[in-house]
Write a protein that holds these residues in place. Sequence first.
Motif, PDB file in Angstrom:
ATOM      1  N   TRP A   1      -9.128   1.410   8.749  1.00  0.00           N
ATOM      2  CA  TRP A   1      -8.576   0.379   9.645  1.00  0.00           C
ATOM      3  C   TRP A   1      -8.219  -0.875   8.850  1.00  0.00           C
ATOM      4  N   GLU A   2      -9.070  -1.211   7.895  1.00  0.00           N
ATOM      5  CA  GLU A   2      -8.852  -2.397   7.077  1.00  0.00           C
ATOM      6  C   GLU A   2      -7.532  -2.286   6.323  1.00  0.00           C
ATOM      7  N   ALA A   3      -7.328  -1.144   5.679  1.00  0.00           N
ATOM      8  CA  ALA A   3      -6.094  -0.937   4.905  1.00  0.00           C
ATOM      9  C   ALA A   3      -4.887  -0.719   5.818  1.00  0.00           C
ATOM     10  N   GLY A   4      -5.076   0.058   6.882  1.00  0.00           N
ATOM     11  CA  GLY A   4      -3.971   0.387   7.772  1.00  0.00           C
ATOM     12  C   GLY A   4      -3.429  -0.811   8.519  1.00  0.00           C
ATOM     13  N   THR A   5      -4.308  -1.696   8.941  1.00  0.00           N
ATOM     14  CA  THR A   5      -3.865  -2.894   9.648  1.00  0.00           C
ATOM     15  C   THR A   5      -2.980  -3.746   8.754  1.00  0.00           C
ATOM     16  N   LEU A   6      -3.345  -3.854   7.498  1.00  0.00           N
ATOM     17  CA  LEU A   6      -2.517  -4.620   6.548  1.00  0.00           C
ATOM     18  C   LEU A   6      -1.186  -3.915   6.296  1.00  0.00           C
ATOM     19  N   ALA A   7      -1.211  -2.582   6.251  1.00  0.00           N
ATOM     20  CA  ALA A   7       0.032  -1.829   6.079  1.00  0.00           C
ATOM     21  C   ALA A   7       0.965  -2.051   7.261  1.00  0.00           C
ATOM     22  N   ASP A   8       0.395  -2.079   8.462  1.00  0.00           N
ATOM     23  CA  ASP A   8       1.199  -2.315   9.662  1.00  0.00           C
ATOM     24  C   ASP A   8       1.815  -3.706   9.666  1.00  0.00           C
ATOM     25  N   GLU A   9       1.183  -4.627   8.948  1.00  0.00           N
ATOM     26  CA  GLU A   9       1.720  -5.990   8.859  1.00  0.00           C
ATOM     27  C   GLU A   9       2.838  -6.091   7.826  1.00  0.00           C
ATOM     28  N   GLY A  10       3.117  -4.973   7.144  1.00  0.00           N
ATOM     29  CA  GLY A  10       4.234  -4.942   6.194  1.00  0.00           C
ATOM     30  C   GLY A  10       3.844  -5.087   4.741  1.00  0.00           C
ATOM     31  N   MET A  11       2.559  -5.116   4.447  1.00  0.00           N
ATOM     32  CA  MET A  11       2.131  -5.249   3.067  1.00  0.00           C
ATOM     33  C   MET A  11       2.285  -3.924   2.330  1.00  0.00           C
ATOM     34  N   THR A  12       2.641  -3.998   1.056  1.00  0.00           N
ATOM     35  CA  THR A  12       2.732  -2.799   0.225  1.00  0.00           C
ATOM     36  C   THR A  12       1.326  -2.372  -0.174  1.00  0.00           C
ATOM     37  N   GLN A  13       1.211  -1.147  -0.697  1.00  0.00           N
ATOM     38  CA  GLN A  13      -0.106  -0.675  -1.121  1.00  0.00           C
ATOM     39  C   GLN A  13      -0.652  -1.522  -2.269  1.00  0.00           C
ATOM     40  N   GLN A  14       0.228  -1.992  -3.138  1.00  0.00           N
ATOM     41  CA  GLN A  14      -0.209  -2.867  -4.235  1.00  0.00           C
ATOM     42  C   GLN A  14      -0.772  -4.169  -3.672  1.00  0.00           C
ATOM     43  N   GLU A  15      -0.081  -4.725  -2.666  1.00  0.00           N
ATOM     44  CA  GLU A  15      -0.547  -5.977  -2.066  1.00  0.00           C
ATOM     45  C   GLU A  15      -1.869  -5.767  -1.321  1.00  0.00           C
ATOM     46  N   ILE A  16      -1.987  -4.631  -0.637  1.00  0.00           N
ATOM     47  CA  ILE A  16      -3.233  -4.323   0.081  1.00  0.00           C
ATOM     48  C   ILE A  16      -4.392  -4.188  -0.913  1.00  0.00           C
TER      49      ILE A  16
END
Length: 198
Positions: free
Chosen positions: A139-154
């Motif tokens: 959830w922590e990673a996925g929520t940030l992904a949904d906000e448009g962050m790249t995997q590097q940024e996450i």
Amino acid sequence: MIVLTIDQRRSRSTEDKVEALVKQANATVSVVRPFQRTAGDEVQAVLDDANEAIRLAVMMAASGDWSVGLGFGQVETPLPEETRAGRGPAFEFARVAVERAKNTNAHLAVHGPSHEATRLEAELQLTACIVSKRRATAWEAGTLADEGMTQQEIAKELGITQQAVSSRLSAALWFEANRMMDEAAKSLNRQLNMLKEQ
């Protein structure tokens, strides 16, 4: 229209969570008629945004705290100000759906005037089961992904490797579940548009 009827599970042995749900849902979801306690531990609302309705239905069911019935169809207009005073097939379909949801592993059911409801139910039940098994780290990673962050940024944000981010999202079937909900919303929107033309 879409009617969501949501009933608290195990309400006799747990605290009443209805008021918190009503407050949070009305603050975050666009509604035609607001979430409102209808009877006992049950909540109901009228929506016209298929994407929001489907995502909320899946998340509520996946939490394990709620049985969710999604009904779609015609409603009697003008709609009364009080959600619980609403009438029409969509309300009846939501009632049938929530009762059926109580006896499913996914805690979610869909009912409507077309056979499309059966396919939508199968898709959303599977999605809810997938979402229910997600870990907090996903959830922590996925929520940030949904906000448009790249995997590097996450990875930088969470202080982990990009490989760890990828692993979390992959194990949670994050993008696959999102796509399933997106496609289900498109399908439901088509059904709603067809109803408007009748």
